[in-house]
Design a protein around this motif. Structure first.
Motif, PDB file in Angstrom:
ATOM      1  N   ASP A  90      -5.239  88.140  67.327  1.00  0.00           N
ATOM      2  CA  ASP A  90      -5.816  88.678  68.564  1.00  0.00           C
ATOM      3  C   ASP A  90      -7.287  89.053  68.392  1.00  0.00           C
ATOM      4  OD1 ASP A  90      -3.308  88.362  69.692  1.00  0.00           O
ATOM      5  OD2 ASP A  90      -2.801  90.507  69.599  1.00  0.00           O
ATOM      6  N   LYS A  91      -7.641  89.623  67.239  1.00  0.00           N
ATOM      7  CA  LYS A  91      -9.024  90.074  67.001  1.00  0.00           C
ATOM      8  C   LYS A  91      -9.962  88.938  66.600  1.00  0.00           C
ATOM      9  CE  LYS A  91      -8.442  94.566  67.450  1.00  0.00           C
ATOM     10  NZ  LYS A  91      -9.084  95.351  68.454  1.00  0.00           N
ATOM     11  N   LEU A  92      -9.458  87.984  65.821  1.00  0.00           N
ATOM     12  CA  LEU A  92     -10.332  86.933  65.284  1.00  0.00           C
ATOM     13  C   LEU A  92     -10.199  85.588  65.976  1.00  0.00           C
ATOM     14  CD1 LEU A  92      -9.857  87.568  61.442  1.00  0.00           C
ATOM     15  CD2 LEU A  92     -11.649  88.455  62.944  1.00  0.00           C
ATOM     16  N   GLY A  93      -9.134  85.409  66.722  1.00  0.00           N
ATOM     17  CA  GLY A  93      -8.843  84.090  67.282  1.00  0.00           C
ATOM     18  C   GLY A  93      -8.012  83.298  66.283  1.00  0.00           C
ATOM     19  N   GLN A  94      -7.272  82.328  66.785  1.00  0.00           N
ATOM     20  CA  GLN A  94      -6.333  81.581  65.940  1.00  0.00           C
ATOM     21  C   GLN A  94      -7.027  80.843  64.808  1.00  0.00           C
ATOM     22  OE1 GLN A  94      -2.737  81.523  66.560  1.00  0.00           O
ATOM     23  NE2 GLN A  94      -2.926  80.903  64.426  1.00  0.00           N
ATOM     24  N   GLU A  95      -8.153  80.179  65.099  1.00  0.00           N
ATOM     25  CA  GLU A  95      -8.813  79.349  64.098  1.00  0.00           C
ATOM     26  C   GLU A  95      -9.298  80.169  62.900  1.00  0.00           C
ATOM     27  OE1 GLU A  95     -12.553  76.215  63.740  1.00  0.00           O
ATOM     28  OE2 GLU A  95     -11.856  76.823  65.724  1.00  0.00           O
ATOM     29  N   LEU A  96     -10.023  81.253  63.166  1.00  0.00           N
ATOM     30  CA  LEU A  96     -10.530  82.085  62.076  1.00  0.00           C
ATOM     31  C   LEU A  96      -9.387  82.819  61.378  1.00  0.00           C
ATOM     32  CD1 LEU A  96     -12.913  83.057  60.448  1.00  0.00           C
ATOM     33  CD2 LEU A  96     -13.335  84.807  62.197  1.00  0.00           C
ATOM     34  N   ALA A  97      -8.399  83.270  62.140  1.00  0.00           N
ATOM     35  CA  ALA A  97      -7.249  83.947  61.544  1.00  0.00           C
ATOM     36  C   ALA A  97      -6.523  83.019  60.579  1.00  0.00           C
ATOM     37  CB  ALA A  97      -6.306  84.447  62.636  1.00  0.00           C
ATOM     38  N   ASP A  98      -6.366  81.756  60.957  1.00  0.00           N
ATOM     39  CA  ASP A  98      -5.713  80.793  60.063  1.00  0.00           C
ATOM     40  C   ASP A  98      -6.473  80.648  58.749  1.00  0.00           C
ATOM     41  OD1 ASP A  98      -3.607  80.329  61.801  1.00  0.00           O
ATOM     42  OD2 ASP A  98      -4.465  78.484  62.637  1.00  0.00           O
TER      43      ASP A  98
END
Length: 184
Positions: free
Chosen positions: A148-156
């Motif tokens: 939620d905080k970083l977005g899916q791409e960066l979180a991955d």
């Protein structure tokens, strides 16, 4: 013997498999697994330990509307204890602490089987299981908050880096470097 969820309905004889006799509610489709039947069946099947559980308990499952309803044992009429099983769509397996019988609402036995938990149902009621379950829930909330905080791409990327650092013999050095970068 009457259904724990709908006390007006008589349970009918049925089988989950060739070697597991149960009682099924024709109305709610829940199943009562008598303790003696389960124990005999359990001895014939490979038992996993809590150490060999699936890495995730996120399963797609349509929860029974009766899952939240308290129930009494159809055999000895004592209150059924509940154990939370899944995370994504949580549900509760119920068990009688007196006679050891197990109640599964419609579809729950199938999910237990899919997760490999059907041979260790009694372990779901231990404090060890409950603690692990809470830990998994916390990890899942933390993971979702990161997305939620970083977005899916960066979180991955963060998840991948964390996994790689965990496996690396000097991964703690990499973590220390990142922490110094963000907390000078």
């Amino acid at each position: 013997m009457r259904c724990p969820k709908n006390k007006k309905i008589e349970l009918l004889d049925d089988r989950l498999s060739v070697d597991l006799a149960v009682k099924r509610c024709p109305d709610c489709k829940g199943i009562w697994i008598p303790s003696n039947e389960y124990e005999v069946w359990q001895q014939r099947h490979v038992q996993d330990s809590l150490e060999q559980l699936p890495s995730t308990l996120n399963v797609d499952y349509v929860q029974s509307p009766l899952d939240a309803k308290a129930a009494f044992c159809p055999e000895c009429h004592r209150y059924l204890a509940r154990a939370k099983v899944a995370i994504k769509t949580p549900f509760y397996v119920e068990r009688c602490s007196q006679c050891g019988g197990i109640w599964c609402d419609h579809g729950e036995w199938d999910v237990l089987t899919q997760l490999g938990l059907n041979t260790i149902v009694q372990q779901l009621f231990t404090s060890e299981w409950q603690a692990r379950s809470k830990q998994r829930e916390q990890s899942e909330r933390e993971r979702q908050a990161t997305i939620d905080k970083l977005g899916q791409e960066l979180a991955d990327l963060v998840f991948e880096l964390a996994e790689r650092l965990e496996k690396h013999p000097n991964g703690d050095f990499g973590m220390a470097y990142l922490m110094r970068r963000f907390n000078p």
